[in-house]
Design a protein around this motif. Structure first.
Motif, PDB file in Angstrom:
ATOM      1  N   CYS A 207      65.901   5.086 111.359  1.00  0.00           N
ATOM      2  CA  CYS A 207      65.097   4.161 112.163  1.00  0.00           C
ATOM      3  C   CYS A 207      64.535   4.902 113.363  1.00  0.00           C
ATOM      4  N   TYR A 208      63.242   4.694 113.609  1.00  0.00           N
ATOM      5  CA  TYR A 208      62.631   5.142 114.870  1.00  0.00           C
ATOM      6  C   TYR A 208      62.593   3.890 115.738  1.00  0.00           C
ATOM      7  N   GLY A 209      63.531   3.759 116.665  1.00  0.00           N
ATOM      8  CA  GLY A 209      63.630   2.506 117.425  1.00  0.00           C
ATOM      9  C   GLY A 209      63.904   1.367 116.457  1.00  0.00           C
ATOM     10  N   LYS A 210      63.018   0.349 116.499  1.00  0.00           N
ATOM     11  CA  LYS A 210      63.256  -0.813 115.622  1.00  0.00           C
ATOM     12  C   LYS A 210      62.625  -0.621 114.251  1.00  0.00           C
ATOM     13  N   TYR A 211      61.839   0.470 114.109  1.00  0.00           N
ATOM     14  CA  TYR A 211      61.110   0.665 112.857  1.00  0.00           C
ATOM     15  C   TYR A 211      61.936   1.478 111.856  1.00  0.00           C
ATOM     16  N   THR A 212      62.123   0.925 110.675  1.00  0.00           N
ATOM     17  CA  THR A 212      62.888   1.630 109.642  1.00  0.00           C
ATOM     18  C   THR A 212      61.926   2.461 108.799  1.00  0.00           C
ATOM     19  N   ALA A 213      61.978   3.785 108.983  1.00  0.00           N
ATOM     20  CA  ALA A 213      61.039   4.666 108.285  1.00  0.00           C
ATOM     21  C   ALA A 213      61.573   5.106 106.929  1.00  0.00           C
ATOM     22  N   LEU A 214      62.904   5.064 106.780  1.00  0.00           N
ATOM     23  CA  LEU A 214      63.523   5.499 105.528  1.00  0.00           C
ATOM     24  C   LEU A 214      64.656   4.539 105.190  1.00  0.00           C
TER      25      LEU A 214
ATOM     26  N   GLY B  56      53.493  10.230  97.867  1.00  0.00           N
ATOM     27  CA  GLY B  56      53.471   8.853  98.392  1.00  0.00           C
ATOM     28  C   GLY B  56      52.364   8.700  99.404  1.00  0.00           C
ATOM     29  N   PRO B  57      51.980   7.459  99.677  1.00  0.00           N
ATOM     30  CA  PRO B  57      50.892   7.222 100.635  1.00  0.00           C
ATOM     31  C   PRO B  57      51.259   7.645 102.058  1.00  0.00           C
ATOM     32  N   ASN B  58      50.282   7.713 102.915  1.00  0.00           N
ATOM     33  CA  ASN B  58      50.514   8.016 104.335  1.00  0.00           C
ATOM     34  C   ASN B  58      51.537   7.025 104.897  1.00  0.00           C
ATOM     35  N   GLY B  59      52.470   7.577 105.675  1.00  0.00           N
ATOM     36  CA  GLY B  59      53.444   6.715 106.342  1.00  0.00           C
ATOM     37  C   GLY B  59      54.581   6.251 105.445  1.00  0.00           C
ATOM     38  N   SER B  60      54.700   6.801 104.234  1.00  0.00           N
ATOM     39  CA  SER B  60      55.742   6.307 103.325  1.00  0.00           C
ATOM     40  C   SER B  60      57.116   6.946 103.586  1.00  0.00           C
ATOM     41  N   GLY B  61      57.168   7.928 104.496  1.00  0.00           N
ATOM     42  CA  GLY B  61      58.470   8.493 104.878  1.00  0.00           C
ATOM     43  C   GLY B  61      58.745   9.886 104.340  1.00  0.00           C
ATOM     44  N   LYS B  62      57.739  10.550 103.819  1.00  0.00           N
ATOM     45  CA  LYS B  62      57.942  11.865 103.182  1.00  0.00           C
ATOM     46  C   LYS B  62      58.399  12.919 104.208  1.00  0.00           C
ATOM     47  N   THR B  63      57.660  13.006 105.335  1.00  0.00           N
ATOM     48  CA  THR B  63      58.021  13.987 106.367  1.00  0.00           C
ATOM     49  C   THR B  63      59.396  13.661 106.940  1.00  0.00           C
ATOM     50  N   THR B  64      59.639  12.386 107.162  1.00  0.00           N
ATOM     51  CA  THR B  64      60.938  11.967 107.696  1.00  0.00           C
ATOM     52  C   THR B  64      62.052  12.432 106.760  1.00  0.00           C
ATOM     53  N   LEU B  65      61.846  12.257 105.457  1.00  0.00           N
ATOM     54  CA  LEU B  65      62.867  12.653 104.487  1.00  0.00           C
ATOM     55  C   LEU B  65      63.115  14.162 104.528  1.00  0.00           C
TER      56      LEU B  65
ATOM     57  N   PRO C 121      55.628  23.487 108.337  1.00  0.00           N
ATOM     58  CA  PRO C 121      55.271  22.137 108.775  1.00  0.00           C
ATOM     59  C   PRO C 121      53.803  21.798 108.496  1.00  0.00           C
ATOM     60  N   GLN C 122      53.507  20.516 108.698  1.00  0.00           N
ATOM     61  CA  GLN C 122      52.147  20.007 108.485  1.00  0.00           C
ATOM     62  C   GLN C 122      51.161  20.667 109.442  1.00  0.00           C
ATOM     63  N   ASN C 123      51.583  20.787 110.702  1.00  0.00           N
ATOM     64  CA  ASN C 123      50.689  21.352 111.717  1.00  0.00           C
ATOM     65  C   ASN C 123      51.372  22.489 112.452  1.00  0.00           C
TER      66      ASN C 123
ATOM     67  N   ASP D   7      55.655  20.939 103.998  1.00  0.00           N
ATOM     68  CA  ASP D   7      55.139  19.608 104.350  1.00  0.00           C
ATOM     69  C   ASP D   7      53.614  19.672 104.369  1.00  0.00           C
ATOM     70  N   GLU D   8      53.021  19.366 103.250  1.00  0.00           N
ATOM     71  CA  GLU D   8      51.559  19.474 103.100  1.00  0.00           C
ATOM     72  C   GLU D   8      51.097  20.838 103.609  1.00  0.00           C
ATOM     73  N   ALA D   9      51.872  21.850 103.261  1.00  0.00           N
ATOM     74  CA  ALA D   9      51.658  23.182 103.819  1.00  0.00           C
ATOM     75  C   ALA D   9      50.395  23.846 103.307  1.00  0.00           C
TER      76      ALA D   9
ATOM     77  N   LEU E 216      53.262  16.879  98.770  1.00  0.00           N
ATOM     78  CA  LEU E 216      51.919  17.240  98.314  1.00  0.00           C
ATOM     79  C   LEU E 216      51.044  16.001  98.242  1.00  0.00           C
ATOM     80  N   HIS E 217      49.843  16.101  98.777  1.00  0.00           N
ATOM     81  CA  HIS E 217      48.886  14.996  98.612  1.00  0.00           C
ATOM     82  C   HIS E 217      47.974  15.234  97.427  1.00  0.00           C
ATOM     83  N   ASP E 218      47.849  16.503  97.032  1.00  0.00           N
ATOM     84  CA  ASP E 218      46.975  16.803  95.904  1.00  0.00           C
ATOM     85  C   ASP E 218      47.763  16.590  94.608  1.00  0.00           C
TER      86      ASP E 218
HETATM   87  N1  LIG Z   1      58.712   9.891 116.060  1.00  0.00           N
HETATM   88  C1  LIG Z   1      58.354   8.729 115.527  1.00  0.00           C
HETATM   89  N2  LIG Z   1      58.457   7.577 116.227  1.00  0.00           N
HETATM   90  C2  LIG Z   1      58.111   6.385 115.706  1.00  0.00           C
HETATM   91  N3  LIG Z   1      57.654   6.222 114.441  1.00  0.00           N
HETATM   92  C3  LIG Z   1      57.520   7.334 113.698  1.00  0.00           C
HETATM   93  C4  LIG Z   1      57.856   8.633 114.195  1.00  0.00           C
HETATM   94  N4  LIG Z   1      57.633   9.539 113.223  1.00  0.00           N
HETATM   95  C5  LIG Z   1      57.158   8.833 112.163  1.00  0.00           C
HETATM   96  N5  LIG Z   1      57.097   7.518 112.455  1.00  0.00           N
HETATM   97  C6  LIG Z   1      56.654   6.450 111.538  1.00  0.00           C
HETATM   98  O1  LIG Z   1      57.499   6.481 110.389  1.00  0.00           O
HETATM   99  C7  LIG Z   1      56.728   6.259 109.219  1.00  0.00           C
HETATM  100  C8  LIG Z   1      56.952   7.407 108.244  1.00  0.00           C
HETATM  101  O2  LIG Z   1      56.355   8.572 108.812  1.00  0.00           O
HETATM  102  P1  LIG Z   1      56.305   9.946 108.010  1.00  0.00           P
HETATM  103  O3  LIG Z   1      55.655  10.938 108.901  1.00  0.00           O
HETATM  104  O4  LIG Z   1      57.648  10.249 107.484  1.00  0.00           O
HETATM  105  O5  LIG Z   1      55.332   9.538 106.799  1.00  0.00           O
HETATM  106  P2  LIG Z   1      54.617  10.460 105.722  1.00  0.00           P
HETATM  107  O6  LIG Z   1      54.866   9.826 104.391  1.00  0.00           O
HETATM  108  O7  LIG Z   1      55.029  11.877 105.881  1.00  0.00           O
HETATM  109  O8  LIG Z   1      53.083  10.251 106.131  1.00  0.00           O
HETATM  110  P3  LIG Z   1      51.788  11.204 105.970  1.00  0.00           P
HETATM  111  O9  LIG Z   1      51.469  11.280 104.506  1.00  0.00           O
HETATM  112  O10 LIG Z   1      50.735  10.448 106.714  1.00  0.00           O
HETATM  113  O11 LIG Z   1      52.093  12.533 106.589  1.00  0.00           O
HETATM  114  C9  LIG Z   1      55.282   6.101 109.654  1.00  0.00           C
HETATM  115  O12 LIG Z   1      54.963   4.727 109.682  1.00  0.00           O
HETATM  116  C10 LIG Z   1      55.251   6.697 111.049  1.00  0.00           C
HETATM  117  O13 LIG Z   1      54.293   6.035 111.864  1.00  0.00           O
END
Ligand SMILES: Nc1ncnc2c1ncn2[C@@H]1O[C@H](COP(=O)(O)OP(=O)(O)OP(=O)(O)O)[C@@H](O)[C@H]1O
Length: 264
Positions: free
Chosen positions: A15-22, A39-48, A86-88, A167-169, A200-202
């Motif tokens: 969880c990032y604060g109240k938001y459950t990312a994974l 997975g789509p943008n924001g689906s939690g790939k980087t977090t994982l 990393p991505q960037n 990560d989308e390297a 990978l996005h491709d």
């Molecule tokens: N440091 C953070 N604080 C708050 N929310 C975050 C933080 N990092 C990521 N998130 C949120 O967690 C969710 C998952 O993010 P993550 O970067 O893991 O997604 P992703 O699948 O890698 O996305 P993308 O394909 O766009 O790179 C997103 O909704 C993002 O906004």
């Protein structure tokens, strides 16, 4: 698949604060596998992958590496074994390209912190493989986005890791460099048994190089399995909400994806 389980995640939640990312992610990563995380943008790939390489700690759940809790492993041991591209590029100081790639050897150096001839040979080989040798003396801050990404990959390879996280390297690379670098990574995977975990996005490159795919959506693993079973039209439609056609290519023998856009 080959070998035993190298990294195991058990009900990972972050969880990032109240938001459950994974949410409740359980996966077995086998030694020597080439994994694609899709997975789509924001689906939690980087977090994982940030949790798997020890950068982030899960809010709940467990992660083990060779059967040992990752959190109990030393930073040095992890740095010797895991490399992340990393991505960037977050390097804002004008280190030379050579200096950046040399940093990849740091976890392997002795107390004096000196690079041996062997270390330098590895550094120069990795720069050559990633086509950045000609930039060796330039400041990393002066390079283009794609060139910087190739430097970061060279640094990761110089670490001679057991596991390579991408990560989308290759996202900033032109098609020729993308293909060359993915071929190089595949070679390390097949010849040196380096385990690869790549966001990978491709999707075509995922179908071409990955032997195992993990599909994520809204922080959950939707499906996982051998690419030859799960790289299919139904899964892509389910996860990305687009119509595609996937056919085996007559020349390459690989599965090729064509987007079927509704342009009405
Ligand atoms: N440091 C953070 N604080 C708050 N929310 C975050 C933080 N990092 C990521 N998130 C949120 O967690 C969710 C998952 O993010 P993550 O970067 O893991 O997604 P992703 O699948 O890698 O996305 P993308 O394909 O766009 O790179 C997103 O909704 C993002 O906004």
């Amino acid at each position: 698949m080959k070998q035993g389980v190298l990294i195991k995640t058990d009900s990972l939640t972050l969880c990032y604060g109240k938001y459950t990312a994974l949410q409740e992610v359980s996966l077995d990563i086998r030694e020597g596998g080439f994994y694609g995380i899709l997975g789509p943008n924001g689906s939690g790939k980087t977090t994982l992958i940030n949790i798997m390489c020890g950068v982030l700690k899960p809010s709940s759940g467990h992660i083990t590496w060779n059967g040992k809790e990752l959190s109990s492993c030393s930073r040095r041991h992890i740095a010797r074994s895991f490399a992340v591209v990393p991505q960037n590029c977050s390097i804002n100081f004008p280190f030379s390209v050579l200096e950046v790639v040399m940093m990849g050897r740091k976890p392997h150096l002795g107390r004096m912190g000196r690079l041996s001839h062997k270390d330098l040979e590895i550094v120069y080989n990795c720069m050559e493989h990633c086509s950045v040798l000609e930039h060796a003396q330039k400041a990393i801050t002066s390079l283009s986005g794609g060139e910087r990404q190739r430097v970061l990959l060279a640094r990761a390879l110089a670490q001679t890791p057991q596991v390579l996280f991408l990560d989308e390297a290759t996202s900033n690379l032109d098609i020729s460099h993308k293909l060359e670098l993915l071929k190089l990574i595949k070679k390390l995977n097949t010849e040196k048994a380096v385990t690869v975990i790549a966001v990978l996005h491709d999707l075509n490159f995922a179908g071409m190089f990955c032997e195992y795919l993990v599909y994520m959506d809204k922080g959950r693993v939707i499906c996982e399995g051998p690419a030859n079973l799960v790289f299919n039209e139904e899964m892509i439609n389910k996860v990305f909400h687009v119509q595609v056609e996937i056919k085996k290519h007559a020349v390459t023998g690989k599965y090729n994806l064509t987007l079927l856009p509704d342009l009405e």
